[in-house]
Design a protein around this motif. Structure first.
Motif, PDB file in Angstrom:
ATOM      1  N   GLY A   1       0.812  -1.211   0.000  1.00 13.66           N
ATOM      2  CA  GLY A   1       0.000   0.000   0.000  1.00 13.66           C
ATOM      3  C   GLY A   1       0.844   1.259   0.000  1.00 13.66           C
ATOM      4  O   GLY A   1       2.058   1.246  -0.240  1.00 13.66           O
ATOM      5  N   LEU A   2       0.195   2.366   0.301  1.00 16.74           N
ATOM      6  CA  LEU A   2       0.849   3.665   0.350  1.00 16.74           C
ATOM      7  C   LEU A   2       1.054   4.117   1.784  1.00 16.74           C
ATOM      8  O   LEU A   2       0.350   3.679   2.695  1.00 16.74           O
ATOM      9  CB  LEU A   2       0.010   4.709  -0.398  1.00 16.74           C
ATOM     10  N   ALA A   3       2.011   5.014   1.961  1.00 12.53           N
ATOM     11  CA  ALA A   3       2.313   5.523   3.298  1.00 12.53           C
ATOM     12  C   ALA A   3       1.279   6.525   3.777  1.00 12.53           C
ATOM     13  O   ALA A   3       1.257   6.882   4.956  1.00 12.53           O
ATOM     14  CB  ALA A   3       3.699   6.160   3.304  1.00 12.53           C
ATOM     15  N   GLY A   4       0.424   6.976   2.895  1.00 13.27           N
ATOM     16  CA  GLY A   4      -0.597   7.958   3.243  1.00 13.27           C
ATOM     17  C   GLY A   4      -1.355   8.338   1.997  1.00 13.27           C
ATOM     18  O   GLY A   4      -1.145   7.751   0.923  1.00 13.27           O
ATOM     19  N   PRO A   5      -2.235   9.300   2.081  1.00 21.39           N
ATOM     20  CA  PRO A   5      -2.982   9.709   0.898  1.00 21.39           C
ATOM     21  C   PRO A   5      -2.082  10.302  -0.172  1.00 21.39           C
ATOM     22  O   PRO A   5      -1.017  10.852   0.128  1.00 21.39           O
ATOM     23  CB  PRO A   5      -3.965  10.743   1.451  1.00 21.39           C
ATOM     24  N   ALA A   6      -2.493  10.165  -1.408  1.00 21.80           N
ATOM     25  CA  ALA A   6      -1.779  10.809  -2.508  1.00 21.80           C
ATOM     26  C   ALA A   6      -2.188  12.278  -2.564  1.00 21.80           C
ATOM     27  O   ALA A   6      -3.344  12.620  -2.301  1.00 21.80           O
ATOM     28  CB  ALA A   6      -2.113  10.126  -3.820  1.00 21.80           C
ATOM     29  N   ILE A   7      -1.231  13.129  -2.880  1.00 22.19           N
ATOM     30  CA  ILE A   7      -1.483  14.568  -2.972  1.00 22.19           C
ATOM     31  C   ILE A   7      -1.521  14.974  -4.441  1.00 22.19           C
ATOM     32  O   ILE A   7      -0.541  14.788  -5.175  1.00 22.19           O
ATOM     33  CB  ILE A   7      -0.385  15.369  -2.244  1.00 22.19           C
ATOM     34  N   LEU A   8      -2.654  15.477  -4.879  1.00 24.79           N
ATOM     35  CA  LEU A   8      -2.750  16.020  -6.227  1.00 24.79           C
ATOM     36  C   LEU A   8      -2.095  17.389  -6.248  1.00 24.79           C
ATOM     37  O   LEU A   8      -2.464  18.265  -5.459  1.00 24.79           O
ATOM     38  CB  LEU A   8      -4.215  16.137  -6.656  1.00 24.79           C
ATOM     39  N   THR A   9      -1.100  17.558  -7.119  1.00 21.78           N
ATOM     40  CA  THR A   9      -0.427  18.857  -7.240  1.00 21.78           C
ATOM     41  C   THR A   9      -0.903  19.580  -8.499  1.00 21.78           C
ATOM     42  O   THR A   9      -1.319  18.960  -9.475  1.00 21.78           O
ATOM     43  CB  THR A   9       1.098  18.708  -7.292  1.00 21.78           C
ATOM     44  N   ARG A  10      -0.808  20.885  -8.419  1.00 22.06           N
ATOM     45  CA  ARG A  10      -1.207  21.756  -9.535  1.00 22.06           C
ATOM     46  C   ARG A  10      -0.033  22.670  -9.845  1.00 22.06           C
ATOM     47  O   ARG A  10       0.351  23.512  -9.018  1.00 22.06           O
ATOM     48  CB  ARG A  10      -2.437  22.556  -9.118  1.00 22.06           C
ATOM     49  N   THR A  11       0.569  22.487 -11.005  1.00 26.16           N
ATOM     50  CA  THR A  11       1.725  23.289 -11.397  1.00 26.16           C
ATOM     51  C   THR A  11       1.324  24.242 -12.514  1.00 26.16           C
ATOM     52  O   THR A  11       0.788  23.821 -13.538  1.00 26.16           O
ATOM     53  CB  THR A  11       2.882  22.405 -11.877  1.00 26.16           C
ATOM     54  N   THR A  12       1.573  25.514 -12.292  1.00 24.48           N
ATOM     55  CA  THR A  12       1.338  26.526 -13.314  1.00 24.48           C
ATOM     56  C   THR A  12       2.660  26.850 -13.988  1.00 24.48           C
ATOM     57  O   THR A  12       3.629  27.225 -13.321  1.00 24.48           O
ATOM     58  CB  THR A  12       0.739  27.808 -12.705  1.00 24.48           C
ATOM     59  N   PHE A  13       2.705  26.694 -15.295  1.00 25.58           N
ATOM     60  CA  PHE A  13       3.891  27.044 -16.070  1.00 25.58           C
ATOM     61  C   PHE A  13       3.634  28.372 -16.777  1.00 25.58           C
ATOM     62  O   PHE A  13       2.886  28.432 -17.764  1.00 25.58           O
ATOM     63  CB  PHE A  13       4.204  25.964 -17.099  1.00 25.58           C
ATOM     64  N   ALA A  14       4.221  29.440 -16.252  1.00 28.39           N
ATOM     65  CA  ALA A  14       4.160  30.740 -16.925  1.00 28.39           C
ATOM     66  C   ALA A  14       5.185  30.693 -18.060  1.00 28.39           C
ATOM     67  O   ALA A  14       6.390  30.607 -17.815  1.00 28.39           O
ATOM     68  CB  ALA A  14       4.472  31.866 -15.953  1.00 28.39           C
ATOM     69  N   THR A  15       4.700  30.735 -19.288  1.00 23.08           N
ATOM     70  CA  THR A  15       5.523  30.422 -20.446  1.00 23.08           C
ATOM     71  C   THR A  15       5.687  31.614 -21.371  1.00 23.08           C
ATOM     72  O   THR A  15       4.700  32.221 -21.807  1.00 23.08           O
ATOM     73  CB  THR A  15       4.897  29.259 -21.240  1.00 23.08           C
ATOM     74  N   ARG A  16       6.926  31.934 -21.670  1.00 24.53           N
ATOM     75  CA  ARG A  16       7.256  32.924 -22.692  1.00 24.53           C
ATOM     76  C   ARG A  16       7.659  32.159 -23.946  1.00 24.53           C
ATOM     77  O   ARG A  16       8.691  31.482 -23.977  1.00 24.53           O
ATOM     78  CB  ARG A  16       8.400  33.831 -22.242  1.00 24.53           C
ATOM     79  N   LEU A  17       6.802  32.195 -24.985  1.00 24.64           N
ATOM     80  CA  LEU A  17       7.113  31.552 -26.246  1.00 24.64           C
ATOM     81  C   LEU A  17       7.948  32.514 -27.089  1.00 24.64           C
ATOM     82  O   LEU A  17       7.451  33.542 -27.543  1.00 24.64           O
ATOM     83  CB  LEU A  17       5.832  31.173 -26.989  1.00 24.64           C
ATOM     84  N   GLU A  18       9.212  32.191 -27.274  1.00 19.71           N
ATOM     85  CA  GLU A  18      10.080  33.027 -28.100  1.00 19.71           C
ATOM     86  C   GLU A  18       9.829  32.775 -29.580  1.00 19.71           C
ATOM     87  O   GLU A  18       9.987  33.672 -30.420  1.00 19.71           O
ATOM     88  CB  GLU A  18      11.544  32.747 -27.758  1.00 19.71           C
ATOM     89  N   ALA A  19       9.440  31.544 -29.910  1.00 15.32           N
ATOM     90  CA  ALA A  19       9.084  31.188 -31.278  1.00 15.32           C
ATOM     91  C   ALA A  19       8.113  30.017 -31.213  1.00 15.32           C
ATOM     92  O   ALA A  19       8.180  29.180 -30.302  1.00 15.32           O
ATOM     93  CB  ALA A  19      10.316  30.812 -32.090  1.00 15.32           C
ATOM     94  N   ARG A  20       7.214  29.972 -32.204  1.00 17.16           N
ATOM     95  CA  ARG A  20       6.189  28.911 -32.205  1.00 17.16           C
ATOM     96  C   ARG A  20       5.850  28.578 -33.662  1.00 17.16           C
ATOM     97  O   ARG A  20       5.351  29.418 -34.399  1.00 17.16           O
ATOM     98  CB  ARG A  20       4.943  29.374 -31.457  1.00 17.16           C
ATOM     99  N   PHE A  21       6.154  27.334 -34.047  1.00 12.66           N
ATOM    100  CA  PHE A  21       5.893  26.870 -35.407  1.00 12.66           C
ATOM    101  C   PHE A  21       4.811  25.785 -35.341  1.00 12.66           C
ATOM    102  O   PHE A  21       4.946  24.814 -34.595  1.00 12.66           O
ATOM    103  CB  PHE A  21       7.156  26.275 -36.027  1.00 12.66           C
ATOM    104  N   THR A  22       3.740  25.931 -36.088  1.00 13.76           N
ATOM    105  CA  THR A  22       2.668  24.943 -36.089  1.00 13.76           C
ATOM    106  C   THR A  22       2.624  24.225 -37.428  1.00 13.76           C
ATOM    107  O   THR A  22       3.101  24.739 -38.450  1.00 13.76           O
ATOM    108  CB  THR A  22       1.308  25.592 -35.801  1.00 13.76           C
ATOM    109  N   GLY A  23       2.025  23.030 -37.422  1.00 14.16           N
ATOM    110  CA  GLY A  23       1.939  22.269 -38.658  1.00 14.16           C
ATOM    111  C   GLY A  23       1.264  20.928 -38.454  1.00 14.16           C
ATOM    112  O   GLY A  23       0.468  20.745 -37.522  1.00 14.16           O
TER     113      GLY A  23
END
Length: 257
Positions: free
Chosen positions: A163-185
């Motif tokens: 089993g597990l040592a305790g409850p699982a912790i759901l984490t929420r990570t915010t990635f503040a992103t500066r896109l220097e270049a973005r190519f789509t296709g």
């Protein structure tokens, strides 16, 4: 703040990653999609998955490369991504991701190339090419700023292995992103499974598009929810290697009494 004045906590609290990444989005099977989402995550409107390969420099784990396969997910009304598999080529990147964010990272090798309008990325582990991405890209869409969310789970196996040592912790990570270049296709994605990495169990039904980013990421991670140990155990075991396949003892050798 100069580097020699930073404490380890200063680094852990303000990680930054600068690099480039090839991403391919695709629609997958709705039943498989729902089965892979642990509670309390909820499915998005469509069963969308994302395979990505990249390489980065950082202020906390050195230079590293790797990638992931993630599913779209919703928690508390907010849309984000949930990684079902992540593979990195350095121990610091693996340890940081698992210990701080709760990412399901493992050691693996990867490659990423871009020549003109063509890009290719791959991830391998245990001699199996788990992820292979190809893309044909258009013109640079220009610089922009975006925020994206990632959901992960911090969980620990119990000391006695049951089993597990305790409850699982759901984490929420915010990635503040500066896109220097973005190519789509357009692109293709091929997923295969290894003995401990069942990436190939996620069907690729329809590729929705490809993207190549050059970006600067600043991350902020917070605990968001708890999941009872009994409810998360099977998901926890599925994020690890299959310990049963790592038995190298002679079955004919008598056990010590």
């Amino acid at each position: 703040m100069t580097p020699f004045l930073r404490t380890p906590s200063d680094v852990l609290a303000a990680p930054r990653f600068v690099g480039e990444q090839l991403l391919v989005r695709f629609r997958t099977d709705p039943q498989v999609y729902r089965r892979l989402l642990p509670p309390p995550l909820e499915p998005a409107e469509e069963p969308i998955a994302l395979a990505a390969v990249g390489r980065w420099r950082s202020n906390c784990v050195g230079d590293y490369a790797g990638g992931s396969v993630a599913l779209s997910a919703v928690h508390a009304g907010d849309a984000g991504g949930f990684a079902v598999g992540m593979w990195m080529d350095s121990e610091p990147a693996v340890h940081f991701g698992r210990e701080v964010f709760g990412e399901p990272k493992k050691l693996g090798t990867s490659g990423l190339t871009r020549e003109g309008t063509r890009a290719h990325g791959w991830i391998e582990r245990g001699g199996v090419r788990l992820v292979s991405l190809h893309a044909t890209l258009g013109e640079d869409q220009g610089a922009s700023n975006i925020d994206r969310l990632a959901f992960n789970y911090r969980a620990r196996t119990a000391a006695d292995g049951r089993g597990l040592a305790g409850p699982a912790i759901l984490t929420r990570t915010t990635f503040a992103t500066r896109l220097e270049a973005r190519f789509t296709g357009t692109g293709t994605v091929t997923l295969r499974s290894g003995p401990h990495d069942p990436a190939g169990e996620i069907p690729v039904l329809e590729v929705l598009g490809a993207e190549y980013q050059v970006h600067d990421l600043r991350a902020n991670c917070v605990p968001s929810d708890e999941v009872p140990a009994a409810e998360f155990l099977l998901y926890h075991l599925g994020r690890q290697d299959d310990w049963r396949l790592l038995d190298t003892l002679d079955p004919n050798q008598e056990e010590r009494s």
